[in-house]
Design an enzyme around this catalytic site. Sequence first.
Site, PDB file in Angstrom:
ATOM      1  N   ASP A 182       0.908  -1.160  -0.038  1.00  0.00           N
ATOM      2  CA  ASP A 182      -0.029  -0.145   0.118  1.00  0.00           C
ATOM      3  C   ASP A 182       0.811   1.365   0.235  1.00  0.00           C
ATOM      4  O   ASP A 182       2.221   1.215   0.497  1.00  0.00           O
ATOM      5  CB  ASP A 182      -0.950  -0.192   1.172  1.00  0.00           C
ATOM      6  CG  ASP A 182      -1.884   0.846   1.102  1.00  0.00           C
ATOM      7  OD1 ASP A 182      -2.371   1.508  -0.042  1.00  0.00           O
ATOM      8  OD2 ASP A 182      -2.687   1.208   2.020  1.00  0.00           O
TER       9      ASP A 182
ATOM     10  N   ASN B 253     -11.032  -2.618  -5.095  1.00  0.00           N
ATOM     11  CA  ASN B 253     -10.072  -1.800  -5.807  1.00  0.00           C
ATOM     12  C   ASN B 253     -10.619  -1.395  -7.137  1.00  0.00           C
ATOM     13  O   ASN B 253     -10.452  -0.527  -7.938  1.00  0.00           O
ATOM     14  CB  ASN B 253      -8.691  -2.230  -6.246  1.00  0.00           C
ATOM     15  CG  ASN B 253      -7.989  -2.227  -4.777  1.00  0.00           C
ATOM     16  OD1 ASN B 253      -6.823  -3.045  -4.649  1.00  0.00           O
ATOM     17  ND2 ASN B 253      -8.171  -0.991  -4.070  1.00  0.00           N
TER      18      ASN B 253
HETATM   19  C1  IPE Z   1      -5.539  -2.658  -0.049  1.00  0.00           C
HETATM   20  O1  IPE Z   1      -5.022  -1.325  -0.308  1.00  0.00           O
HETATM   21  C2  IPE Z   1      -5.355  -3.284  -1.183  1.00  0.00           C
HETATM   22  C3  IPE Z   1      -4.102  -3.674  -1.963  1.00  0.00           C
HETATM   23  C4  IPE Z   1      -3.060  -3.135  -1.318  1.00  0.00           C
HETATM   24  C5  IPE Z   1      -4.446  -4.473  -2.794  1.00  0.00           C
HETATM   25  P1  IPE Z   1      -6.272  -0.194  -0.306  1.00  0.00           P
HETATM   26  O2  IPE Z   1      -5.426   1.000  -0.499  1.00  0.00           O
HETATM   27  O3  IPE Z   1      -7.097  -0.578  -1.503  1.00  0.00           O
HETATM   28  O4  IPE Z   1      -7.004  -0.277   1.049  1.00  0.00           O
HETATM   29  P2  IPE Z   1      -7.892   0.714   1.728  1.00  0.00           P
HETATM   30  O5  IPE Z   1      -8.751   1.208   0.590  1.00  0.00           O
HETATM   31  O6  IPE Z   1      -6.899   1.964   2.101  1.00  0.00           O
HETATM   32  O7  IPE Z   1      -8.566   0.049   2.908  1.00  0.00           O
HETATM   33  C1  IPE Z   2      -1.342   0.377  -3.815  1.00  0.00           C
HETATM   34  O1  IPE Z   2      -1.578   1.358  -3.141  1.00  0.00           O
HETATM   35  C2  IPE Z   2      -2.252  -0.714  -3.536  1.00  0.00           C
HETATM   36  C3  IPE Z   2      -3.169  -0.901  -4.767  1.00  0.00           C
HETATM   37  C4  IPE Z   2      -4.503  -1.136  -4.418  1.00  0.00           C
HETATM   38  C5  IPE Z   2      -2.681  -1.151  -6.276  1.00  0.00           C
HETATM   39  P1  IPE Z   2      -2.444   2.543  -3.344  1.00  0.00           P
HETATM   40  O2  IPE Z   2      -2.867   2.783  -4.751  1.00  0.00           O
HETATM   41  O3  IPE Z   2      -3.682   2.203  -2.419  1.00  0.00           O
HETATM   42  O4  IPE Z   2      -1.781   3.785  -2.763  1.00  0.00           O
HETATM   43  P2  IPE Z   2      -2.547   4.977  -1.819  1.00  0.00           P
HETATM   44  O5  IPE Z   2      -3.027   4.090  -0.737  1.00  0.00           O
HETATM   45  O6  IPE Z   2      -3.560   5.611  -2.665  1.00  0.00           O
HETATM   46  O7  IPE Z   2      -1.395   5.799  -1.583  1.00  0.00           O
HETATM   47 MG    MG Z   3      -3.975   2.259  -0.594  1.00  0.00          MG
END
Ligand code: IPE
Ligand code: IPE
Ligand code: MG
Length: 241
Positions: free
Chosen positions: A18, A66
């Site tokens: 993340d 997502n």
């Molecule tokens: C969790 O990250 C999913 C992945 C890393 C694939 P998100 O960024 O989607 O999670 P939330 O929305 O902050 O809970």
């Molecule tokens: C990657 O990080 C995880 C995926 C869901 C692909 P994010 O895209 O959630 O990054 P942040 O949380 O917006 O910074």
């Molecule tokens: Mg995220």
Amino acid sequence: MEKSDFSVLPSHIGIIMDGNGRWAKKRGLERSKGHIEGAKTFRKIGEYAGNLGISHISFYAFSTENWARPQNEVDAIMQLFYEYLEEARERLDENLEKGIRLRFLGDRAALSPELQYMMDYIEDATKEMSKVNLNIAVNYGGQQEILHSVKKIAQRVRSGELSPDEISLDDISAGLYTSDQPPVDLVIRPSGEQRLSNFLLWQSAYAEFWYSDVLWPDFTTDDLDKALLAYEKRNRRFGGI
Ligand code: IPE
Ligand code: IPE
Ligand code: MG
């Protein structure tokens, strides 16, 4: 820096990758650039964890939630996933030499036929390996996974094969994507968030958690070392004393 001697390694680590979007935003770049960097970190950390001797490593790449993101971002992530699969196919000999078994957790029916073909191909080509079990969760949701398992059990009950009273924890585990893999010992989440976000819910029932503010593209092997050192010092009681 105090370092683990890696004598107490987790059997299974789960990594929630993340912070890619915030990494890009901080630099005035498009979010997709963050995902490109994050994909590089994934390769680096996967290789390092495998070399350390961690036998099961699960990476959360794309959740069932997502899909709520803008289409161009979803497309960019799927494109990166495809590039990784192509690379894994090109480097198949190298992966087999290292004993890497690649598997994908999640509902692949919603993914493109090209992606599904590559996923099936790579899983099949590496299925005899067992030294490093690398799982990538794509269109994965922990609640959906449990529901899917429960539906399979319901079919068995309806056919008379199983009575409701006989349904066991093992039956539920057996219907998960990770059916033959050990439970998760350690969940690692960078980016400052302290939640599971629907990741390996059943498998993490007794997992230790390790959080860090570092954004995933900046995550280094030193960060993994820190997580492993913290894990080593935890007192896992499993309800005992
Ligand atoms: C969790 O990250 C999913 C992945 C890393 C694939 P998100 O960024 O989607 O999670 P939330 O929305 O902050 O809970
Ligand atoms: C990657 O990080 C995880 C995926 C869901 C692909 P994010 O895209 O959630 O990054 P942040 O949380 O917006 O910074
Ligand atoms: Mg995220």
